[in-house]
Structures are given as structure tokens and as C-alpha cells.
Scaffold this active site. Structure first.
Site, PDB file in Angstrom:
ATOM      1  N   GLY A  59       4.393  -5.056 -45.517  1.00 17.49           N
ATOM      2  CA  GLY A  59       5.573  -4.505 -46.180  1.00 17.49           C
ATOM      3  C   GLY A  59       5.791  -5.059 -47.573  1.00 17.49           C
ATOM      4  N   GLY A  99      11.168  -4.134 -52.148  1.00 18.38           N
ATOM      5  CA  GLY A  99      12.173  -5.067 -51.666  1.00 18.38           C
ATOM      6  C   GLY A  99      11.731  -6.511 -51.662  1.00 18.38           C
ATOM      7  N   GLY A 118       9.629  -7.970 -49.765  1.00 23.16           N
ATOM      8  CA  GLY A 118       8.186  -8.129 -49.615  1.00 23.16           C
ATOM      9  C   GLY A 118       7.484  -8.189 -50.961  1.00 23.16           C
ATOM     10  N   TYR A 123      17.857  -1.499 -33.972  1.00 26.77           N
ATOM     11  CA  TYR A 123      17.420  -2.432 -35.005  1.00 26.77           C
ATOM     12  C   TYR A 123      17.787  -3.866 -34.618  1.00 26.77           C
ATOM     13  CZ  TYR A 123      16.928  -4.666 -39.576  1.00 26.77           C
ATOM     14  OH  TYR A 123      16.566  -5.506 -40.595  1.00 26.77           O
TER      15      TYR A 123
END
Length: 281
Positions: free
Chosen positions: A10, A14, A16, A164
Site C-alpha cells: 500500500g 497516504g 504508505g 473495518y
């Protein structure tokens, strides 16, 4: 030559992206496992031009496709002698229930099961590199609605946030299990909450979740700030004694009481191993 070999999922956006950039600046050899190769290559060129570190690599890996995960691990095993840092950063929240290529609920697949398979496939390299496995979890784990008899949300109304939160709970269980099972083989593991980060996360969420994100937006931190605990765990010295812990703001933090349940943690391991089995041969 870089001293530390780091794998990150990822990485194309963001926290990552900020993590990959920061570790490249620290002369890590960074292997970015990405679903979108074009974005990965663009980021690779950006990191190289910014840091002058040429040891940046892109490998295709779709965490929602366990065969793709196994193939990515195969590329790494054919290229590397060992891995020092594995950052399981990729994740997502899905407004509507979706299924992965392997028939698992997508939140469970992307946030937990894909990373579980990746770690199992890479175990020889992780052991050889005395690796730290860093799992990006969340304070959302406190919203978990745990039901191992319906792990794929088929028998109960699907909730994006509860799914989540449950997946983020699984990140903490996974971290502790890795520390317990593989600590004697030189592997340490850490989970973390990055903070409430201003990214594209949750943009398709509807209902009260959408309003929550809208109201929280002014109080969110930047992706660069959100990456700091991950970067700390990847670079700090003398933290192996804290293996298995959950971190916030670069410090160990308390989890929910459910996250400390050893019986449920072991149940998750057994379920995950059963689902992963066909892809570990």
C-alpha cells in the site's frame, strides 16, 4: 549499498507513500508491493529523483487475490536473501459488502488475510533477516463486532465500520501471534494506530460514517505525520523487547480488552491458516 531491506504494501498513497519516501531517505532498499503498477512506477521514479536512492523496486501484488500475493512473495524469494522490515500498511474500508477473488469478504481479505498469506510465504526470508513485521492497525479496533461463525458477513447485516473495526482487531491479534510463535526465530512484530489521517480513506462511505469523516476532517493530521509511528518502529533500536505490542504516537498503548483475548486470537490464527493453506503449497 543499503543495509536494510524493507517491504511495504500500500505504498502508492497516504501514509504508505510517506513511509516509503522516509525510509528511502534513510537508505533502505524499499520493495513496494502495489496493485497498480503504473502508480508504483511513477512513485518509484519520484522517490529515486527525490532521495537519489536507486534501490527502490516495484512488485505487483493484489492483496484481494491470494494467488497474486503468493506470486509476489515468489518474486521476493527469488531476489532476496533476507528481509529486515515488512510493513503491512495496505488496507481499506468498503461502503458495500464485496467479495475478494477468493470469495472472502473484502475488508477481511485486504486488511488481514492477504497480509497473513504474505507473511507465511515470506517466513524463510523474515527469519533470515531477523525481521520486524509492522502491522498498521487502528483505534477502530474498539468497534469490532467479532463473530467467527460469520467472518465473511453473510448471515448478518453488513456494516462498513464494524467490518473495518473487526479487521483492525485482527491486525492486533496477528501481531501478537507472530511475536509468540516466531519470536524464538528472530522475528518481532508490532501493531500501530497511525492517527486520524487526512487521506482519501473512506471517501465512498455513506450514512453516519460520511458525516463523521466530514466533521473530523479539520482535526485530521497529514499523511506525513500519520507515518511517523510506522517509521519509528522500522528504524528504532532496542525495541524487540516490546514485540507484540500496540503503539500510538511512538509509544506502547492499551488496546481494547477484546484485543487481549488469547482464545479468540488463536481462533483467528487457525481460521486464517485454513483459508491460506491452498496458497502456501
Amino acid at each position: 549499498m543499503p543495509f536494510t531491506t524493507t517491504i511495504i504494501t500500500g505504498a502508492t498513497s497516504g501514509i504508505g507513500k510517506e513511509t516509503a519516501l522516509a525510509l528511502a531517505k534513510k537508505e533502505h532498499a524499499v520493495y513496494m508491493l502495489v496493485r497498480n503498477i503504473q502508480k508504483g512506477e511513477e512513485l518509484r521514479q519520484y522517490i529515486i529523483s527525490t532521495t537519489k536512492n536507486k534501490h527502490i523496486y516495484v512488485i505487483e501484488c493484489d492483496l484481494a487475490d491470494l494467488e497474486s500475493v503468493r506470486n509476489a512473495a515468489g518474486v521476493l524469494k527469488s531476489s532476496l536473501l533476507g528481509i529486515n522490515i515488512l510493513i503491512n500498511n495496505a488496507g481499506g474500508i468498503f461502503a458495500q459488502r464485496q467479495e475478494s477473488k477468493n470469495g472472502n469478504e473484502m475488508t477481511f481479505a485486504v486488511n488481514h488475510l492477504g497480509h497473513f498469506v504474505l507473511v507465511q510465504c515470506l517466513l524463510p526470508l523474515l527469519e533470515r533477516g531477523h525481521a520486524r513485521v509492522i502491522n498498521v492497525s487502528s483505534e477502530a479496533h474498539r468497534m469490532a463486532k467479532l463473530n467467527f461463525k460469520d467472518i465473511n458477513w453473510l448471515k448478518r447485516p453488513y456494516s462498513a465500520w464494524y467490518a473495518y473495526g473487526t479487521a483492525k482487531l485482527f491486525n492486533i491479534y496477528f501481531t501478537r501471534s507472530l511475536a509468540v510463535k516466531y519470536g524464538s526465530k528472530g522475528i518481532s512484530a508490532f501493531a500501530l494506530h497511525p492517527g486520524l489521517v487526512n487521506t482519501s480513506f473512506g471517501t465512498d462511505i455513506t450514512g453516519w460514517g460520511k458525516w463523521f469523516l466530514w466533521l473530523a476532517r479539520p482535526f485530521m493530521i497529514t499523511p506525513e505525520a500519520g507515518a511517523q509511528t510506522t517509521i519509528y518502529l522500522a528504524t528504532a533500536t532496542r525495541i524487540d523487547a516490546k514485540s507484540g505490542k500496540y503503539f500510538k504516537n511512538k509509544r506502547p498503548a492499551k488496546t481494547s480488552s477484546l484485543a487481549t483475548d488469547e482464545v479468540k486470537r488463536n481462533q483467528l490464527w487457525d481460521i486464517s491458516m485454513n483459508l491460506a493453506g491452498p496458497f502456501l503449497v
